[in-house]
Each structure stands twice: as structure tokens, then as C-alpha cells.
Design an enzyme around this catalytic site. Structure first.
Site, short mmCIF file in Angstrom:
data_model
loop_
_atom_site.label_atom_id
_atom_site.label_comp_id
_atom_site.label_asym_id
_atom_site.label_seq_id
_atom_site.Cartn_x
_atom_site.Cartn_y
_atom_site.Cartn_z
N SER A 47 -9.56 1.53 2.87
CA SER A 47 -8.70 2.30 1.99
C SER A 47 -7.61 1.48 1.31
CB SER A 47 -8.02 3.42 2.80
OG SER A 47 -7.19 2.84 3.83
N LYS A 83 0.84 -1.20 0.00
CA LYS A 83 0.00 0.00 0.00
C LYS A 83 0.88 1.25 0.00
CE LYS A 83 -3.94 1.89 2.62
NZ LYS A 83 -4.82 1.64 3.78
N SER A 142 -10.03 -0.85 7.07
CA SER A 142 -9.47 -0.64 5.73
C SER A 142 -8.69 -1.80 5.15
CB SER A 142 -8.60 0.61 5.72
OG SER A 142 -9.39 1.76 5.83
#
Length: 480
Positions: free
Chosen positions: A149, A79, A173
Site C-alpha cells: 500500500s 505516506k 506494503s
């Protein structure tokens, strides 16, 4: 079957047996990335040359007798909040468009030591402050959101452009995009995995964890990540519970007799799509049939969860961004700017109230786990929402935003810091994945892995995912 479709478990076995080389595996994943990225946009940055160089190094090391373990030669995504020297960390924001870190996050260092090979940085909702990841498409349905996210990480694994990926989880997330994309996602116990070198959202809620295709793969990645790190002030001194690589158990009898499974009688099944509820309750019955002692439980203080989550997250996030929001507010997306400005208006008294309430909730939940080993519930009350959908209206007349709906069932594990695992347990009538969530007491990840492995094995035997899960057949977007 192509190499990019393999689980970590099967790819590692093939690499160890010299029937698959890291070079072949990385080439397959990069080719897959080339084939699907134009439609999915899982990655911000792909470091193909670096990945191929690392693959050649891994191949030579293994050939020379230096085998680093089950992640040696395995390609993964990271990420775009995690620092890796020489690769931009943008947090999918114009604020950090030019940011180039000069050091590695602790987890990147540990994965490199384990021999894992970085494919690239995956998209996130800006600074991880959202649950949509609007840049990224859901591979299951052209008009569905990826979730967030950590949406880019979940989509990369689902699509085959990584065998696993790391995400962060502040209010769900990791688990939400894992559920929406049919993957397995783990939010470990707070402090079990270092956050050093990871862009924060809200420091008292942030967790780092893996997304993978199977429960055993998730356990394998956690083994490489977990452990105390003095560079992270919140890093737990407690020893990591080494997650075993549980053997296949086609009869589903692995460790369930006498296991105490709690099923919430409120909150987690309030305002939940009927198809989601049916899939999770079917999984509960499966556990009962396999010998688990299933009992309804009343969850304490759940009426305070939403206010506590936002009372902690909003002011902490605003504190993180205080200086840059003042200096360059125009560089933030309008949704994130609004959230940050609102959070700056939360009073110190309200923040302290939220912290006090969190302590009361955590203490009450610790007592709850004196009577059960694991809770099972939906990961999210709905499957992947459609792009542009802003609200969910429930039969009782209540309307909530899509974001509030998603975070409602995932935030308790962030508030308490308890470990939580999401795994797929079915699909809805539109073919979108449904996730079930397992929650255990602190540092009881091994319980989650045991129960999750049984569910996974049983779904394989009863027409669920294949033993080696297929990657998602990518659906063409109407505007692609």
C-alpha cells in the site's frame, strides 16, 4: 545529472562540502515533482512553500556550523498515514477527508530533528488495506500497477520527487512496491521503529520503514528512525543495531566469507514467475562465489502462513474501523468496506487460533536462524501486474488473486516480526523490476545491510544500476 537524481549518500556529501545547498536540492525535487505528478500521482499533498522555507533554514544552519547529520537538507515523502501537525492525514480515504492532526508522529519528529525536509504526503491504498495503490501509476510501464500500500512512497523515490520516503508494512506494503518500482525497501524488526501517530491497519502486524534508492541510504534513514518510544506500546526496549554506512566495495568481498545464507527449498520458490526465480537464483550464486556458505533450508509451518496472516489482519483491521464503519459505511471504497465487513465476522476463537499459530511459527523460525544468518528469496512471485488484472494462473492449474500472490511471500516476515529487506536484482522481459528479499533474525538489520550492499555493489560492477542510480524514465500513459 540533476540534484533530484542523487542518492542520500551523494547529496549529503555534496551538502557537507558546500557544493550543493539544501535550497538547490529541494528546488530540484519540487521541479521534478511538477514535471511528473500529473502522470504518476504519487502525492496526495505537496507542501512546496513549507519545504522551501525548511530548506532555507537548513542552509542557514549548515552555513552557521550546525550540521545535523546525513539527512540534513534531504527532501523526503511521507505516506499519508503519518501525522504531521498542520498537514491533513487522509489515509487516501473519504472517511478522513477533513482530518487535520494537531501533533506529529514520532518518526516525523525524529526526521525533523535530523534536518530532513518534508515534500509532502504520498498516496496509499485506502487505509493501507490493499496492495495496488490504484491512484498512483508505475513509472516503469504505463499499464502496470504501482504496488502498495506504500505505492506513492515507492513511486516518489523512483521518479525523483523524493530522495527517500517512509511507508508502512503489514503484509508486505513496503517491500512489494519497492520491488515493483526497482527501489530498496526495509521492513524493520517489529517494534524497532515507533508507530505513534501513524494510522493503524493491524496493530500486531504493522511496521514503519524506509524506501530509498540504495541499501546504504536505507540504513542511513533507519539510523534516524530507530529507538524506543514509550508512546508506542509495541516499541521494543532492545537497543537499535546502529547500521553502519558501509564503504564501497567494488570487489564484493565485504563481510561475506563464512556468512551462512539459507535458500528455501519450498514455499518461496513455489508458484513463482520463471524470470523472477532466475534473477534471484543468479543472486544466490553471486553470494556463493563471494564466499558465502549457501545451504538449502526447509521452512517450518509455511502451510499455515496465509491463514495466519488473514486470521490476524482481518479482525484487527475491522476492530480499528468498527465505529466509523457503522456510522458511515458509504464513505469507504467498496473493496475496503467488503474486507472490513468480512473481518468483523471472524470469531474470537479463530483470532486466538491465529495468534497461537503465530507463536509456533515465530519460535520455529527463531530456531531456523540458529543455522543461518540470512534467508534470500523473491520479494514477490511476479513483477508489476497490469492495471485491471485480478488473477494469476500458474502452470500447475492453480489460480490466485494478484493480492494473494503478492502477500504470499512477504507476510512471513510480518507474522514473525523479523526484519526483511527488498532490493532490485534485475528486470523481466517487459523491463519491469525484479526484487529479492533478505530476511534475518530479530534486530539483525546490520546483516541485511551487509549482504544487500554486496549485491548492490556487484550489480553495479556487472552492468547493473549505475553507482548513482538514475531515476526512472517516466513512460507516457496511453490515456494521459
Amino acid at each position: 545529472m540533476q540534484p533530484f537524481e542523487l542518492t542520500i549518500e551523494h547529496a549529503a556529501a555534496a551538502i557537507a562540502a558546500r557544493t550543493l545547498s539544501p535550497v538547490e536540492l529541494v528546488d530540484s525535487v519540487l521541479d521534478r515533482c511538477d514535471a511528473v505528478e500529473q502522470r504518476l500521482h504519487a502525492y496526495v499533498t505537496v507542501v512546496a512553500d513549507r519545504a522551501r522555507q525548511d530548506a532555507r533554514r537548513a542552509e542557514k544552519e549548515i552555513r552557521d556550523g550546525l550540521h545535523r547529520g546525513p539527512l540534513h537538507g534531504i527532501p523526503y515523502g511521507l505516506k499519508d498515514l503519518f501525522d504531521v501537525s498542520g498537514i491533513p492525514t487522509t489515509a487516501s480515504s473519504r472517511v478522513w477527508a477533513e482530518r487535520m492532526p494537531d501533533g506529529d508522529s514520532t518518526v516525523a519528529t525524529r526526521l525533523a530533528a535530523a534536518g530532513a525536509i518534508l515534500i509532502g504526503k504520498t498516496h496509499t491504498h485506502e487505509f493501507a488495506y490493499g496492495l495496488l495503490t490504484p491512484q498512483t501509476a508505475n513509472p516503469w510501464h504505463a499499464d502496470a500497477i504501482a504496488g502498495g500500500s506504500s505505492g506513492g512512497s515507492a513511486v516518489a523515490v523512483a521518479a525523483g520527487s523524493a530522495l527517500f520516503a517512509l511507508g508502512t508494512d503489514t503484509g508486505g506494503s513496503i517491500r512489494i512496491p519497492a520491488a515493483l518500482n526497482g527501489m530498496v525497501g526495509l521492513k524493520p524488526t517489529y517494534g524497532l521503529v515507533s508507530r505513534h501517530g501513524v494510522a493503524p491497519l493491524a496493530w500486531s502486524l504493522d511496521h514503519v520503514g524506509p524506501i530509498a534508492r540504495t541499501v546504504r541510504d536505507t540504513a542511513t534513514v533507519l539510523s534516524a528512525l530507530a529507538g524506543h518510544d514509550p508512546a508506542d506500546p509495541a516499541s521494543a526496549a532492545a537497543p537499535a543495531h546502529a547500521p553502519a554506512a558501509y564503504p564501497a566495495d567494488p570487489r564484493g568481498l565485504l563481510g561475506l566469507r563464512g556468512l551462512r545464507v539459507g535458500v528455501p527449498d519450498t514455499y518461496y520458490f513455489d508458484r513463482v514467475d520463471p524470470q523472477v526465480e532466475a534473477a534471484v537464483r543468479e543472486t544466490v550464486e553471486l553470494l556463493r562465489e563471494l564466499g558465502a556458505a549457501v545451504t538449502p533450508v526447509k521452512l517450518p509451518l509455511v502451510e499455515h502462513m496465509e491463514a495466519t496472516q488473514w486470521g490476524l489482519m482481518a479482525p484487527e483491521a475491522s476492530a480499528v474501523h468498527e465505529e466509523t464503519l457503522r456510522a458511515a459505511p458509504h464513505l469507504y471504497g467498496p473493496d475496503i468496506r467488503l474486507l472490513l465487513e468480512a473481518g468483523s465476522r471472524v470469531s474470537a476463537l479463530d483470532y486466538l487460533r491465529a495468534q497461537r499459530t503465530r507463536s509456533l511459527i515465530s519460535d520455529a523460525w527463531i530456531r531456523l536462524f540458529g543455522g543461518v544468518d540470512v534467508l534470500i528469496a523473491p520479494t514477490s512471485p511476479i513483477t508489476a501486474a497490469r492495471r485491471g488484472q485480478e488473477t494469476v494462473r500458474w502452470p500447475d492449474g492453480v489460480t490466485e488473486t494478484v493480492t494473494d500472490a503478492y502477500v504470499r511471500l512477504s507476510s512471513p516476515a510480518n507474522i514473525t516480526g523479523f526484519p526483511a529487506l527488498s532490493l532490485p536484482v534485475g528486470t523481466d522481459s517487459a523491463g519491469l523490476p525484479i526484487g529479492a528479499q533478505l530476511i534475518a533474525a530479530p534486530f539483525s538489520e546490520s546483516v541485511l545491510f551487509r549482504v544487500g550492499t554486496v549485491i548492490e555493489e556487484q550489480r553495479t560492477d556487472t552492468g547493473g544500476p549505475a553507482d548513482v542510480p538514475r531515476t526512472v524514465a517516466i513512460h507516457e500513459s496511453s490515456d494521459s
